[in-house]
Design an enzyme around this catalytic site. Sequence first.
Site, PDB file in Angstrom:
ATOM      1  CB  VAL A   9     -32.731  17.083 -35.248  1.00 32.54           C
ATOM      2  CG1 VAL A   9     -33.164  16.989 -36.696  1.00 32.54           C
ATOM      3  CG2 VAL A   9     -31.366  16.416 -35.085  1.00 32.54           C
ATOM      4  CD  GLU A  10     -31.942  14.468 -30.248  1.00 36.79           C
ATOM      5  OE1 GLU A  10     -31.009  14.721 -29.481  1.00 36.79           O
ATOM      6  OE2 GLU A  10     -32.311  13.324 -30.522  1.00 36.79           O
ATOM      7  N   GLY A  11     -33.321  20.526 -30.931  1.00 37.86           N
ATOM      8  CA  GLY A  11     -32.982  21.876 -30.479  1.00 37.86           C
ATOM      9  C   GLY A  11     -31.960  22.459 -31.428  1.00 37.86           C
TER      10      GLY A  11
END
Length: 756
Positions: free
Chosen positions: A439-441
């Site tokens: 997640v988040e990149g």
Amino acid sequence: MSDFSFRRDWITKPIFRWARHVLPSLSDTEREAIEAGDVWWDADLFTGNPDWAKLLAFPAATLSAEEQAFLDGPVDELCRMLDDWRINWELGDLPPEVWDFLKAHKFFAMIIPKKYGGLEFSAYAHSEVIRKLSTRSICAAVTAMVPNSLGPGELLLQFGTKEQQDYWLPRLAEAKEIPCFGLTSPEAGSDAASMVDSGVVCRGTWQGREVLGIRLNWHKRYITLGPIATVLGLAFKLHDPDHLLGADEDIGITVALVPTNLPGIEIGRRHLPAMLFFQNGPNWGRDVFIPMDHVLGGVEQVGKGWKMLMSALAAGRGISLPSLSAAGVAFAAHTSGAYARVREQFHVPIGRFQAIQERLGRIAATAYLLDAARRHTCAGIDHGHKPAVVTAIMKAQATERLRVCVNDAMDVHGGKAVQEGPLNYMGSLYRAVPVGITVEGANIVTRSLIQFGQGAIRSHPYLLKEMQALEETGRARGLDQFDKAFWGHVGHSIANAFRAWGRAWTGGLFAPAPDAGAATRFYKPLGRYAAAFALAADMALLTLGGALKRQEMVSARFGDILSELYLLSTVLKRWQDEGRQEADLPLLEWCMEDGFATIERRLDEILANFPNRPTAWLLRFLLLPLGPRRRGPPDRLTEACATILLEPSATRDRLTVDIFRCGGDETLARLERAFDLAIKTEPIRHRLHKAHIRDVAKARQQGVINDAEAAALEAAAQAVAAVVAVDDFAPEELSPRRASQGEMLSQTMSRPTAAE
Ligand SMILES: Cc1cc2nc3c(=O)[nH]c(=O)nc-3n(C[C@H](O)[C@H](O)[C@H](O)COP(=O)(O)OP(=O)(O)OC[C@H]3O[C@@H](n4cnc5c(N)ncnc54)[C@H](O)[C@@H]3O)c2cc1C
């Protein structure tokens, strides 16, 4: 003609023309990503000559009395309410009383200012809350994390109109609304900007009146809190075919706040992310109409969605996942050390075996490093920075190191951590690892494209200025700006080349170092590597230009070096801030030796694979004439770090501080009791060992030990047996669960999606 104008007109101008022609211009999404947030210590590292005094003078993160009281009060109380096994394997959700508690105590409003009814916590306090919760229940930590990171709350604070803030923020603070954020769709994961979710500007009916608005169609997936959300921060591409807003037909990525009870929305189904039962699921919208004032920031902000997302990400990703990761590694350190001390094989605590110590040493040092980096990053955010490159480093490095340490901890525990059940305290953490990585990149993208790819432009002292000058529409002004930036760059590169060369050939002997007691010696090599990094980065940019983007393996290695420079700086800072604890020196030294070896290895790999060979030869001559010399932490250091986890000490407490300890008969409490008894009975066991007796009764009979000592040994043995025990289940206890899972699964697989 002054010297300056001669230089500009006769030397800079042709270079300016050539560069304008040759260098690829940035796409809008790239520019917005690069311009999001700001630079901080990363910019110092990029100069090649970081100012250590500045680092050491930076105020350490602290908690206010109110924040500390929250941690000691509601956070501890919440932790006591959490039963991870029940949440994940029996309820498939947090119990209702936990949801109520989270809402009542404003866990979802840590970042919302007090004037809107929120807690208005510092980044550090926010991080501490997530950290403690993570040591108790990943499901609860993720649930509390999401409304406080990238999502409607953060976006409203940064970009909402006053009306939107006044309406939504109090409702979010009171948890009358549960937010989620929808960016990812099946087509668009890492390449989120390629989404096909769309909005069309049109007139429609809203609360009985005809208004200008947007007709939305989307299919999002993986959305955390989605299944229970009442407001969805939705990212979509806005089109205006009838030119109701202006001349542009394709307006671009836009973010709107969409109440999830509108007609046409389907939301509520759940994914099972690594069998961790936090709320996560897909959602669909079919011809959903919203009025224009639901666009975040109002109609003026249409098409600015990407910039908003990048900006919100710039701070948020430095807090949530690094906090969870630091907690996970501290938890791994605490439990693995204790378990390795109480678990015996071949009549020896397994923690005495060197090969186990190899893992324990790495876990201990990583716990020290990650918490150092977490605290320093939070301090930076609390001082008003939004350091996009630093937070990308934190997200990727923290989750990656969590993966290594959790695997180490699993290996140390053997079957104890493999067999699921209420007695297994590692299972959730193990399953959480890929979530953090993704997640988040996702980490591969973050490592290979963002850390250095963005850092090289954003944190470099001159490059962004040069690029902006090249894109300046007024040619004369552009030339002036370029002239200044370009010659500044040339001067910087020449100075850096001599600096890097001198430091490499003298092993950093003359590099500056503050008086930092026993840590002084580490500043010099770090200064050496910073100079080498800055020079090599400059040469890569010069010879590869825009092609560096496609050289992902080279870029990733530069990203690793930059990450090490950042993380090692924070380790030095922690040691200083904590009053130069002599007993912690092995941890500091381990981190340094490991980081230095990684830097040299990556530099060597970059030079071996550098596309421009003459430049690579020159750089090798200047920076690494004898090849990589650092071999990583010596065994005696790894052993010293491992020993810290095997004995009670202030250093061990500093490493594992703020792990939630419930007491009673909980699994962690059992482990601590066994550890405690193992330590206390050590001298008695030693006596038995010297008398070549294993059997307690026999030792008592022969008078080697007295009754009290025999009882103590017996109690310790029982405590250890309780720790070593794993769960087993009657077949019928498992089959109803299997049946219901199978049912759930087959329903999911047979269900047509809205898109179909
Ligand atoms: C549990 C969970 C919760 C989530 N919560 C949310 C949420 O609340 N809201 C939301 O909008 N999204 C959410 N996401 C989505 C998450 O942000 C995406 O999963 C993530 O962006 C990656 O997209 P993907 O999974 O489609 O992987 P893909 O994009 O398909 O990537 C697969 C692999 O390819 C790599 N890759 C892709 N492009 C490149 C490249 N150019 N160079 C090198 N490697 C590349 C990636 O790093 C990855 O390793 C969540 C995901 C999960 C699993």
